[in-house]
Design a protein around this motif. Sequence first.
Motif, short mmCIF file in Angstrom:
data_model
loop_
_atom_site.label_atom_id
_atom_site.label_comp_id
_atom_site.label_asym_id
_atom_site.label_seq_id
_atom_site.Cartn_x
_atom_site.Cartn_y
_atom_site.Cartn_z
N ASP A 27 0.70 -1.17 -0.01
CA ASP A 27 0.04 0.17 0.11
C ASP A 27 0.95 1.35 0.04
O ASP A 27 1.84 1.33 0.79
CB ASP A 27 -0.71 -0.01 1.24
CG ASP A 27 -2.08 -1.06 1.27
OD1 ASP A 27 -2.18 -1.83 0.30
OD2 ASP A 27 -2.84 -1.23 2.17
N THR A 28 0.63 2.15 -0.86
CA THR A 28 1.45 3.51 -1.13
C THR A 28 0.82 4.85 -0.75
O THR A 28 -0.71 4.68 -1.44
CB THR A 28 1.97 3.25 -2.63
OG1 THR A 28 2.55 2.24 -2.43
CG2 THR A 28 3.01 4.54 -2.59
N TYR A 30 0.69 8.97 -1.17
CA TYR A 30 1.25 10.03 -2.02
C TYR A 30 0.84 11.43 -1.15
O TYR A 30 -0.11 11.40 -0.70
CB TYR A 30 0.98 10.17 -3.37
CG TYR A 30 1.40 8.98 -4.27
CD1 TYR A 30 2.61 8.84 -4.84
CD2 TYR A 30 0.52 7.80 -4.39
CE1 TYR A 30 3.01 7.71 -5.67
CE2 TYR A 30 0.79 6.62 -5.10
CZ TYR A 30 2.03 6.68 -5.78
OH TYR A 30 2.44 5.45 -6.38
N SER A 43 6.29 9.82 -1.95
CA SER A 43 5.47 8.66 -2.04
C SER A 43 6.09 8.11 -0.83
O SER A 43 7.38 8.00 -0.48
CB SER A 43 5.63 7.65 -3.23
OG SER A 43 6.86 7.17 -3.45
N PRO A 45 5.68 3.80 1.84
CA PRO A 45 4.68 2.71 2.03
C PRO A 45 3.97 3.16 3.41
O PRO A 45 4.60 3.68 4.60
CB PRO A 45 5.78 1.52 2.43
CG PRO A 45 7.03 2.51 2.51
CD PRO A 45 7.11 3.74 2.00
N ASP A 248 -3.21 4.98 -2.22
CA ASP A 248 -3.45 4.28 -3.78
C ASP A 248 -4.68 3.01 -3.44
O ASP A 248 -4.55 2.78 -2.17
CB ASP A 248 -2.45 3.76 -4.35
CG ASP A 248 -1.79 2.48 -3.55
OD1 ASP A 248 -1.92 2.32 -2.27
OD2 ASP A 248 -0.80 2.02 -4.30
#
Length: 334
Positions: A27-28, A30, A43, A45, A248
């Motif tokens: 999972d990221t 931003y 970005s 994690p 995201d």
Amino acid sequence: VEPPECLVGGPGSGSTLFNEKGRLPGDTAYAFDIGFVSTDFISFPLADMTQAVVIATNAVDSPFSMDYDPSGSTLWAIDNASNSLGHWNTGTGTFTSVVPLTGYSGTMEGLAIDPTDGAFYFASTDGATSWLYSLDETTGVCTLIGVIPGATLLFDIKIDNNGIMYGHEGGADVMIVIDKATAASTVLGPTGYAANFAQGMDFDPSDNTLYAWIYTGGGTGAFCTINLTNGAATSMSWRDGEWVGGIDVAAGPPAITYVSHDGVDDCASNPANINGVWEPGEEIALDVEIVGGGDFTGVTGTLVSLTPDVFVPADTTAGPALVGAVPARSAAPL
């Protein structure tokens, strides 16, 4: 896949056999620092901002809120510098204005896209009153839904996987639930932080966790999870700055299905007999479907009971390894 013992029954093709627990690795998030410390687009994690990678430095735009569309293909944002709705290229860190925003009062604050139907919502404030609007993403027209009661300084809005809208209210430093149809609000409780200036929040759609970039001034703050029952914020990490961001749409839990045989019998061991019994020496087919891709390094899972007292692998606690995944343990051949 072979069983450790006779397992009677089986609910049929399409039933869940593998139950992945917790947030999926990969999972990221931003985020953009709107200028107090930097103008970096980063970005990282979830949920460790200390591992942030700077994608670009952007001194032109000033996004006040971001959100992904339901497909996860577009990271939308409202930009105060250009008074517009647009989207970010997460690979290059560039913002593209799509349409100017019209029809709202005060200063833009919140953008929320409903994952259940794709509808856009917009919020603004003048420091004494906050308003909720529906937003036409093709024309930029904001249509008033109503004044949000008790919200003097609304920082942001977001909508969870069930279509429930939440708001971060800075006048009293509380989290609220907002009725999308009427703008009526209900206070959940205090965040525990004295927030100020611009800040953002977003849901991780893989597990419906609400994360917030809570800014307290002077570059300080906390990246937090929000308790959706009482509004309390729990700090996870921080990187100095005045951040707004989006998370995201990561791959959903891996769906591994048991393709069962037909019928049942008394568990006489006969691997050649397709009879509804998973017997020693007999193999069944597992259909592994990973929706949306993603990095599954470190993911483990558990074989679960499909029908109480019918399908209970008593001594098997780890599912089949996915690409990059390591089962916790496996007493039976998997």
